[in-house]
Design a protein around this motif. Structure first.
Motif, PDB file in Angstrom:
ATOM      1  N   VAL A 122       6.996  -0.791  10.325  1.00 20.78           N
ATOM      2  CA  VAL A 122       6.996  -1.297   8.954  1.00 20.78           C
ATOM      3  C   VAL A 122       6.849  -0.151   7.957  1.00 20.78           C
ATOM      4  O   VAL A 122       7.546  -0.107   6.928  1.00 20.78           O
ATOM      5  N   ILE A 123       5.933   0.781   8.257  1.00 18.06           N
ATOM      6  CA  ILE A 123       5.704   1.929   7.363  1.00 18.06           C
ATOM      7  C   ILE A 123       6.993   2.726   7.186  1.00 18.06           C
ATOM      8  O   ILE A 123       7.379   3.079   6.058  1.00 18.06           O
ATOM      9  N   ILE A 124       7.646   3.040   8.293  1.00 17.23           N
ATOM     10  CA  ILE A 124       8.868   3.846   8.241  1.00 17.23           C
ATOM     11  C   ILE A 124       9.969   3.118   7.481  1.00 17.23           C
ATOM     12  O   ILE A 124      10.694   3.713   6.679  1.00 17.23           O
ATOM     13  N   ASP A 125      10.095   1.832   7.720  1.00 15.65           N
ATOM     14  CA  ASP A 125      11.114   1.051   7.014  1.00 15.65           C
ATOM     15  C   ASP A 125      10.880   1.084   5.504  1.00 15.65           C
ATOM     16  O   ASP A 125      11.821   1.252   4.721  1.00 15.65           O
ATOM     17  N   GLU A 126       9.623   0.946   5.095  1.00 16.75           N
ATOM     18  CA  GLU A 126       9.313   0.962   3.663  1.00 16.75           C
ATOM     19  C   GLU A 126       9.565   2.334   3.054  1.00 16.75           C
ATOM     20  O   GLU A 126      10.093   2.449   1.933  1.00 16.75           O
ATOM     21  N   LEU A 127       9.208   3.398   3.769  1.00 15.08           N
ATOM     22  CA  LEU A 127       9.463   4.747   3.276  1.00 15.08           C
ATOM     23  C   LEU A 127      10.961   4.997   3.107  1.00 15.08           C
ATOM     24  O   LEU A 127      11.390   5.641   2.143  1.00 15.08           O
ATOM     25  N   TYR A 187      13.087  15.607   3.384  1.00 15.90           N
ATOM     26  CA  TYR A 187      12.501  15.190   4.665  1.00 15.90           C
ATOM     27  C   TYR A 187      11.059  14.730   4.470  1.00 15.90           C
ATOM     28  O   TYR A 187      10.366  15.179   3.554  1.00 15.90           O
ATOM     29  N   LEU A 188      10.613  13.852   5.340  1.00 11.61           N
ATOM     30  CA  LEU A 188       9.228  13.416   5.380  1.00 11.61           C
ATOM     31  C   LEU A 188       8.624  13.805   6.718  1.00 11.61           C
ATOM     32  O   LEU A 188       9.261  13.681   7.767  1.00 11.61           O
ATOM     33  N   ALA A 189       7.387  14.299   6.677  1.00 12.86           N
ATOM     34  CA  ALA A 189       6.623  14.591   7.892  1.00 12.86           C
ATOM     35  C   ALA A 189       5.448  13.626   7.946  1.00 12.86           C
ATOM     36  O   ALA A 189       4.725  13.449   6.965  1.00 12.86           O
ATOM     37  N   VAL A 190       5.275  13.004   9.093  1.00 14.59           N
ATOM     38  CA  VAL A 190       4.266  11.967   9.268  1.00 14.59           C
ATOM     39  C   VAL A 190       3.258  12.408  10.320  1.00 14.59           C
ATOM     40  O   VAL A 190       3.626  13.000  11.346  1.00 14.59           O
ATOM     41  N   GLN A 191       1.984  12.135  10.044  1.00 22.55           N
ATOM     42  CA  GLN A 191       0.931  12.295  11.052  1.00 22.55           C
ATOM     43  C   GLN A 191       0.161  10.982  11.138  1.00 22.55           C
ATOM     44  O   GLN A 191      -0.283  10.458  10.111  1.00 22.55           O
ATOM     45  N   VAL A 192       0.025  10.469  12.355  1.00 29.02           N
ATOM     46  CA  VAL A 192      -0.690   9.215  12.586  1.00 29.02           C
ATOM     47  C   VAL A 192      -1.916   9.534  13.443  1.00 29.02           C
ATOM     48  O   VAL A 192      -1.788  10.090  14.530  1.00 29.02           O
ATOM     49  N   LEU A 193      -3.096   9.173  12.946  1.00 25.73           N
ATOM     50  CA  LEU A 193      -4.340   9.584  13.590  1.00 25.73           C
ATOM     51  C   LEU A 193      -5.147   8.423  14.154  1.00 25.73           C
ATOM     52  O   LEU A 193      -6.177   8.653  14.780  1.00 25.73           O
ATOM     53  N   ARG A 252       0.822  -1.212   0.000  1.00 21.85           N
ATOM     54  CA  ARG A 252       0.000   0.000   0.000  1.00 21.85           C
ATOM     55  C   ARG A 252       0.855   1.262   0.000  1.00 21.85           C
ATOM     56  O   ARG A 252       0.562   2.240  -0.709  1.00 21.85           O
ATOM     57  N   VAL A 253       1.917   1.277   0.794  1.00 20.60           N
ATOM     58  CA  VAL A 253       2.813   2.425   0.840  1.00 20.60           C
ATOM     59  C   VAL A 253       3.471   2.635  -0.517  1.00 20.60           C
ATOM     60  O   VAL A 253       3.527   3.759  -1.039  1.00 20.60           O
ATOM     61  N   ALA A 254       3.960   1.550  -1.110  1.00 19.26           N
ATOM     62  CA  ALA A 254       4.636   1.645  -2.407  1.00 19.26           C
ATOM     63  C   ALA A 254       3.691   2.153  -3.495  1.00 19.26           C
ATOM     64  O   ALA A 254       4.084   2.965  -4.345  1.00 19.26           O
TER      65      ALA A 254
END
Length: 394
Positions: free
Chosen positions: A137-142, A121-127, A81-83
């Motif tokens: 897993v998400i961070i590793d794939e990014l 840089y990447l900025a992440v928001q988790v809700l 999904r991330v890819a």
């Protein structure tokens, strides 16, 4: 895996693949799943319907992920999904634009996850609690896909409390972003503060709309309200505006805007900044007899929920009435709403009321929307939050 049983007659939205299931649609829960657990959703006859994140604290008790029972929600599912999301934005990124939204929550089938790219840089928001569990897993794939210098977690949205989550501001991988990260959008340079700025640091959802408004700005007097760090202001100045007045209540935003004007070597003599409450300043400008050719109104979210819509409509009407009163006859009002609860037809009605109160006639000449990196999933129309209108005010 725990089972959640749906009430009889509540299947329609699930069958149509809407990703939210409210707590009132649940008949019972077998066992005691923890918040963030993946559960199976069954109908009242025991037939499989979907897999989803469960949260007993949230009004949205289930965030649905997958409707195929044979598909396993495992590490590879998230990586895929991330890819897919990242690949779909590849054509947006180029020498004139190195910032965009890479992952847009439910629209990219990753409910509660927002990822914005700001240069390196990447900025992440988790809700959501479920997505927070999957972040390693998400961070590793990014990292594998993009190799960013740093990934910063800006999960400080108030909505996290409904998921039983606290606020987070921390580095997830790589380096902490510096105080100012320089990005390029529409060929214009911006210095943004990821760690301390609003939302994730920048509003890339207005990228296309800034360019469209700027196409009308040559030789015009422009008033940019809720200017933040100068998206509409910088585009207008670059397009040859006669003058631009920028208003925002945030001192940090105003200072960053001034820095951005310097970054782009724009003519500072054509620009005025005012740190003030916008509604108060609009009245002051009216009292001073000032007039403009273009007024931009890009306020914060006035209607966070449907229950707040009536109050928000009154606020939008008054704001737009004030904006219309500052326009020369034939001038342009570029007005926006980022309230998901406010649909475009309601917004048009509010503007009609504002025009009536202002003693003006209004023509709708263009309808703004969110850009392609903020897609709207067909089964989730709630994802269409940004709307706007370019109006000729007579």
């Amino acid at each position: 895996m725990f089972d959640v049983i749906l009430k009889k007659g509540k299947e329609k939205a699930v069958v149509q693949r809407h990703p939210w299931l409210f707590s009132g649609a649940i008949e019972r829960v077998k066992g005691k799943p923890a918040n963030g657990d993946i559960v199976r959703l069954l109908n009242d006859k025991g037939d499989f319907m979907a897999y989803g994140f469960y949260n007993s604290q949230s009004r949205v008790a289930l965030r649905l992920l997958e409707w195929n029972e044979s598909v396993e929600i495992d590490e590879n599912w998230y990586r895929k999904r991330v890819a897919m999301a990242v690949a779909s934005r590849s054509e947006i990124l180029n020498d004139n634009n190195n910032t965009c939204r890479l992952i847009f929550s439910e629209a990219d089938y990753l409910p509660g996850l927002i990822v914005d790219k700001y240069a390196d840089y990447l900025a992440v928001q988790v809700l959501t609690s479920g997505m927070e569990r999957e972040m390693p897993v998400i961070i590793d794939e990014l990292q594998k896909l993009l190799n960013p210098v740093g990934i910063f977690d800006k999960s400080d949205a108030a909505s996290r409390v409904h998921e039983g989550l606290g606020t987070i501001n921390q580095v997830l991988a790589g380096q902490h972003p510096p105080g100012i990260v320089e990005v390029v959008e529409n060929g214009i340079r911006y210095g943004i503060n990821i760690a301390e700025g609003q939302k994730s640091g920048f509003y890339c959802d207005q990228r296309d709309n800034r360019r469209i408004v700027a196409a009308h700005a040559k030789g015009k007097r422009v008033l940019d309200c809720f200017c933040y760090t100068g998206g509409f202001t910088l585009n207008a100045l670059k397009s040859g505006a006669l003058s631009v007045t920028s208003v925002d209540s945030s001192a940090l935003a105003i200072e960053t805007l001034k820095t951005n004007i310097g970054l782009n070597k724009l003519d500072i003599s054509k620009h005025t900044t005012i740190q003030s409450d916008v509604n108060k300043q609009l009245r002051a400008l009216r009292e001073d007899g000032q007039q403009f050719d273009i007024v931009v109104l890009d306020p914060p979210k006035y209607a966070p929920s449907r229950s707040a819509l009536d109050k928000a409509m009154r606020a939008y009407k008054d704001l737009n009435r004030l904006g219309m009163l500052l326009l020369e006859s034939g001038g342009l009002l570029a007005t926006f709403s980022c309230s998901g609860a406010m649909d475009i037809d309601t917004f048009k009605q509010v503007l009609a009321w504002a025009a009536l109160d202002a003693g003006k006639e209004v023509q709708f000449i263009y309808q703004f929307c969110q850009p392609e990196d903020h897609p709207v999933r067909a089964s989730f129309p709630e994802g269409e939050y940004l709307k706007g209108l370019l109006c000729r005010v007579l």
